[in-house]
Design a protein around this motif. Structure first.
Motif, PDB file in Angstrom:
ATOM      1  N   ARG A   4     -21.474  11.431  30.538  1.00 49.93           N
ATOM      2  CA  ARG A   4     -21.710  12.021  31.861  1.00 49.93           C
ATOM      3  C   ARG A   4     -22.934  11.404  32.532  1.00 49.93           C
ATOM      4  O   ARG A   4     -22.926  11.166  33.737  1.00 49.93           O
ATOM      5  CB  ARG A   4     -21.867  13.524  31.740  1.00 49.93           C
ATOM      6  CG  ARG A   4     -20.546  14.197  31.482  1.00 49.93           C
ATOM      7  CD  ARG A   4     -20.629  15.695  31.692  1.00 49.93           C
ATOM      8  NE  ARG A   4     -19.315  16.257  31.553  1.00 49.93           N
ATOM      9  CZ  ARG A   4     -18.975  17.140  30.630  1.00 49.93           C
ATOM     10  NH1 ARG A   4     -19.874  17.592  29.778  1.00 49.93           N
ATOM     11  NH2 ARG A   4     -17.753  17.597  30.572  1.00 49.93           N
ATOM     12  N   GLY A   7     -21.889   8.159  33.789  1.00 45.60           N
ATOM     13  CA  GLY A   7     -21.034   8.358  34.960  1.00 45.60           C
ATOM     14  C   GLY A   7     -21.834   8.623  36.225  1.00 45.60           C
ATOM     15  O   GLY A   7     -21.526   8.092  37.301  1.00 45.60           O
ATOM     16  N   LEU A  11     -22.006   6.290  39.561  1.00 45.28           N
ATOM     17  CA  LEU A  11     -21.797   6.781  40.928  1.00 45.28           C
ATOM     18  C   LEU A  11     -22.959   6.393  41.843  1.00 45.28           C
ATOM     19  O   LEU A  11     -22.750   6.040  43.007  1.00 45.28           O
ATOM     20  CB  LEU A  11     -21.611   8.294  40.933  1.00 45.28           C
ATOM     21  CG  LEU A  11     -20.245   8.805  40.501  1.00 45.28           C
ATOM     22  CD1 LEU A  11     -20.210  10.332  40.532  1.00 45.28           C
ATOM     23  CD2 LEU A  11     -19.146   8.240  41.378  1.00 45.28           C
ATOM     24  N   GLY A  47     -17.218   3.397  41.168  1.00 45.51           N
ATOM     25  CA  GLY A  47     -17.199   4.821  41.470  1.00 45.51           C
ATOM     26  C   GLY A  47     -16.084   5.555  40.739  1.00 45.51           C
ATOM     27  O   GLY A  47     -16.295   6.644  40.194  1.00 45.51           O
ATOM     28  N   LEU A  51     -16.572   8.490  37.989  1.00 46.77           N
ATOM     29  CA  LEU A  51     -15.907   9.796  38.050  1.00 46.77           C
ATOM     30  C   LEU A  51     -15.145  10.091  36.775  1.00 46.77           C
ATOM     31  O   LEU A  51     -15.167  11.214  36.261  1.00 46.77           O
ATOM     32  CB  LEU A  51     -14.960   9.846  39.250  1.00 46.77           C
ATOM     33  CG  LEU A  51     -15.601  10.037  40.611  1.00 46.77           C
ATOM     34  CD1 LEU A  51     -14.551   9.923  41.713  1.00 46.77           C
ATOM     35  CD2 LEU A  51     -16.315  11.370  40.681  1.00 46.77           C
ATOM     36  N   ARG A  52     -14.494   9.093  36.248  1.00 49.41           N
ATOM     37  CA  ARG A  52     -13.744   9.270  34.996  1.00 49.41           C
ATOM     38  C   ARG A  52     -14.680   9.661  33.854  1.00 49.41           C
ATOM     39  O   ARG A  52     -14.362  10.535  33.042  1.00 49.41           O
ATOM     40  CB  ARG A  52     -12.994   7.975  34.667  1.00 49.41           C
ATOM     41  CG  ARG A  52     -12.387   7.910  33.293  1.00 49.41           C
ATOM     42  CD  ARG A  52     -11.173   8.834  33.184  1.00 49.41           C
ATOM     43  NE  ARG A  52     -10.483   8.597  31.946  1.00 49.41           N
ATOM     44  CZ  ARG A  52     -10.477   9.466  30.921  1.00 49.41           C
ATOM     45  NH1 ARG A  52     -11.113  10.598  31.004  1.00 49.41           N
ATOM     46  NH2 ARG A  52      -9.816   9.179  29.827  1.00 49.41           N
ATOM     47  N   ILE A  54     -17.565  11.179  34.125  1.00 57.13           N
ATOM     48  CA  ILE A  54     -18.081  12.529  34.363  1.00 57.13           C
ATOM     49  C   ILE A  54     -17.036  13.579  33.982  1.00 57.13           C
ATOM     50  O   ILE A  54     -17.346  14.577  33.333  1.00 57.13           O
ATOM     51  CB  ILE A  54     -18.516  12.692  35.836  1.00 57.13           C
ATOM     52  CG1 ILE A  54     -19.769  11.846  36.088  1.00 57.13           C
ATOM     53  CG2 ILE A  54     -18.780  14.150  36.171  1.00 57.13           C
ATOM     54  CD1 ILE A  54     -20.161  11.748  37.542  1.00 57.13           C
ATOM     55  N   VAL A  55     -15.781  13.343  34.356  1.00 57.37           N
ATOM     56  CA  VAL A  55     -14.714  14.303  34.086  1.00 57.37           C
ATOM     57  C   VAL A  55     -14.360  14.325  32.600  1.00 57.37           C
ATOM     58  O   VAL A  55     -14.101  15.385  32.024  1.00 57.37           O
ATOM     59  CB  VAL A  55     -13.467  13.971  34.944  1.00 57.37           C
ATOM     60  CG1 VAL A  55     -12.271  14.785  34.521  1.00 57.37           C
ATOM     61  CG2 VAL A  55     -13.783  14.185  36.411  1.00 57.37           C
TER      62      VAL A  55
END
Length: 145
Positions: A4, A7, A11, A47, A51-52, A54-55
């Protein structure tokens, strides 16, 4: 660091690239897509990857194996050398030399890395110069290619 955190960093990098790339404009139309397309495309890819991460979750990162940090430092140095060589000796020779050095960092023999670097540089030169119509400096090979 976990996934995370990486990530979020991705970003932030993507946002910087998008901000920087959005303002790029050519003084005259010398390429069909212009100079802003590459940083914006790169920002979108980074980006999406951010996001991947983080998710996906907060998996802890494994420590680097022995010797990896020194190879990373050499890679950063090679990027700086490449930026300098690119203008001095041209795209083809600079790419061949740096690609061969990177190959050596990953354990390839001098013969393998030299052949791979030369092939890669010529392939990319013809791809960018002939197919995509991107002007690249030839340096010492000015009259040959």
């Amino acid at each position: 660091m976990n996934d995370r955190t990486l990530g979020v960093a991705a970003l932030l990098l993507a946002a910087f690239l998008a901000w920087f790339g959005h303002g790029l404009e050519a003084a005259f139309a010398y390429e069909p897509v212009g100079p802003r397309a590459f940083p914006l495309l790169l920002a979108a890819v980074i980006g999406l990857c951010g996001l991947r991460l983080i998710v996906k979750g907060g998996n802890p990162a494994a420590p680097n194996p022995p010797g990896a940090n020194s190879r990373i430092a050499v890679m950063v140095l090679l990027v700086l050398v490449y930026a300098w060589l690119f203008q001095v000796i041209g795209f083809v020779l600079a790419t061949a030399v740096v690609a061969a050095c990177v190959g050596r960092l990953f354990g390839g023999s001098w013969l393998q890395c030299s052949i791979g670097g030369a092939s890669l540089s010529l392939l990319f030169y013809f791809l960018f110069d002939r197919l995509l119509d991107v002007v690249l400096p030839l340096g010492w090979l000015e009259g040959l290619l």
